[in-house]
Design a protein around this motif. Sequence first.
Motif, PDB file in Angstrom:
ATOM      1  N   HIS A  93       0.811  -1.220   0.000  1.00  0.00           N
ATOM      2  CA  HIS A  93       0.000   0.000   0.000  1.00  0.00           C
ATOM      3  C   HIS A  93       0.847   1.275   0.000  1.00  0.00           C
ATOM      4  O   HIS A  93       0.311   2.385  -0.014  1.00  0.00           O
ATOM      5  N   LEU A  94       2.176   1.112   0.030  1.00  0.00           N
ATOM      6  CA  LEU A  94       3.047   2.298   0.069  1.00  0.00           C
ATOM      7  C   LEU A  94       3.099   2.967  -1.304  1.00  0.00           C
ATOM      8  O   LEU A  94       3.392   2.293  -2.295  1.00  0.00           O
ATOM      9  N   PRO A  95       2.877   4.271  -1.390  1.00  0.00           N
ATOM     10  CA  PRO A  95       3.102   4.956  -2.672  1.00  0.00           C
ATOM     11  C   PRO A  95       4.567   4.792  -3.094  1.00  0.00           C
ATOM     12  O   PRO A  95       5.471   4.883  -2.253  1.00  0.00           O
ATOM     13  N   ASP A  96       4.817   4.544  -4.386  1.00  0.00           N
ATOM     14  CA  ASP A  96       6.185   4.247  -4.843  1.00  0.00           C
ATOM     15  C   ASP A  96       7.164   5.371  -4.570  1.00  0.00           C
ATOM     16  O   ASP A  96       8.361   5.127  -4.414  1.00  0.00           O
ATOM     17  N   ASP A  97       6.660   6.608  -4.530  1.00  0.00           N
ATOM     18  CA  ASP A  97       7.577   7.737  -4.361  1.00  0.00           C
ATOM     19  C   ASP A  97       7.581   8.275  -2.923  1.00  0.00           C
ATOM     20  O   ASP A  97       8.112   9.351  -2.662  1.00  0.00           O
ATOM     21  N   ALA A  98       7.011   7.508  -2.004  1.00  0.00           N
ATOM     22  CA  ALA A  98       6.964   7.982  -0.609  1.00  0.00           C
ATOM     23  C   ALA A  98       8.367   8.000   0.000  1.00  0.00           C
ATOM     24  O   ALA A  98       9.255   7.241  -0.414  1.00  0.00           O
ATOM     25  N   ILE A  99       8.538   8.863   0.998  1.00  0.00           N
ATOM     26  CA  ILE A  99       9.757   8.834   1.818  1.00  0.00           C
ATOM     27  C   ILE A  99       9.390   8.136   3.123  1.00  0.00           C
ATOM     28  O   ILE A  99       8.369   8.464   3.750  1.00  0.00           O
ATOM     29  N   LEU A 100      10.219   7.168   3.518  1.00  0.00           N
ATOM     30  CA  LEU A 100       9.983   6.449   4.776  1.00  0.00           C
ATOM     31  C   LEU A 100      10.926   6.998   5.832  1.00  0.00           C
ATOM     32  O   LEU A 100      12.143   7.076   5.608  1.00  0.00           O
ATOM     33  N   LEU A 101      10.376   7.359   6.973  1.00  0.00           N
ATOM     34  CA  LEU A 101      11.179   7.917   8.060  1.00  0.00           C
ATOM     35  C   LEU A 101      11.034   7.022   9.289  1.00  0.00           C
ATOM     36  O   LEU A 101       9.926   6.833   9.799  1.00  0.00           O
TER      37      LEU A 101
END
Length: 337
Positions: A93-101
């Motif tokens: 479900h993660l958007p491909d261009d998301a930044i993960l922190l």
Amino acid sequence: MRAVVMGSGSWGTAVAKILVDAGNEVTMWARRPELAEQINTEHENRDYLAGIRLPDALTAVSSIPEALAGRELVVCAVPSQSLRENLTQWREHLPDDAILLSLAKGVEISTGDRMSQLIKEVTGFDDSQIAVLSGPNLAREIAEEQPAATVIACTDEAVAQRIQQAFAAPYFRPYTNTDVVGTEIGGAAKNVIALACGMAAGMGFGENTLATLITRGLAETIRLGTALGADITTLAGLAGIGDLVATCSSPLSRNRTFGARLGEGASLEEAQAATNGQVAEGVKSCRSVRALAREHGVEMPLTEAVYQVCHQDLAVADMVGMLLGRTTKPEVYGAQQ
Ligand SMILES: NC(=O)c1ccc[n+]([C@@H]2O[C@H](COP(=O)([O-])OP(=O)(O)OC[C@H]3O[C@@H](n4cnc5c(N)ncnc54)[C@H](O)[C@@H]3O)[C@@H](O)[C@H]2O)c1
Ligand SMILES: O=P(O)(O)OC[C@H](O)CO
């Protein structure tokens, strides 16, 4: 930024509040629908931050797809030993261009992975999409809007700066760093040293002992960090000595409190029961930090002692003799001793 905080414990909730106060559009994911409901209707998270009024603009959901849809910034706010299992569920479900922190301060036991390594493995995301936040950040103090600072680390400086802007609130000052390794090792190791400081306090020892543990704790953290490629200056900063001092000194720290209970004579099970389900990361991470140290030929006597108390039935009182009975040495920082 359009941000989601995945995890509604004490730090996840405080971070969601910072992000709202810094002007972002924020939602939180809570595993329990009743907690999401409480945040939405009563603007409080009573289990973790009782008495803190959360912003009206902060919403919460318990559905993973709903939480992640369209988010630019995904903040991982679950304990380190459960991040892999959670992230695996979030992955599709993660958007491909998301930044993960990552907020978690620990090292995975089963792999020895730091959180940024684990995130890369599970998601396949580029390093420029993976960042960590760490510093002297006791959740309740920050939720009360007491002034504090932190470090946002990403190998891509522009990404770190973008997240820095998203976190700049009137009471919260984020700094950037490209040293992800140092930032993560500082956060993981200080929890173990805080357990030792708590044990000392629980046994009735005073400030000389505390200062000795903090300083020698920093020395062994520097040895491990530099062996793994960290920059020593990161460990001289907020994510190193800064966090070490805050955690080792504060009765708000779950790790220090856990250690203090052991120092007062509680069993591991009794100390665990007293946490009310809140994580004291060092109890598990002493195992993985010690394993990393051994793998890299680094001596970490305090970590070794905490490990033996937590996992090999060493009596807290015997820890003192074990540490003070070591061979004498010069005081050198950064050396393998
Ligand atoms: N609390 C602080 O002051 C603070 C500050 C800085 C960093 N941290 C770090 O942030 C991370 C999260 O800490 P926290 O204080 O929010 O923890 P917490 O124990 O208060 O909350 C953990 C949250 O993760 C959720 N969760 C999801 N899957 C889980 C699982 N399998 N097992 C347990 N919990 C699960 C829980 O429901 C809960 O909402 C930790 O690594 C901690 O070291 C905490
Ligand atoms: O409560 P602790 O011991 O998990 O520490 C909280 C934060 O990491 C302090 O920076």
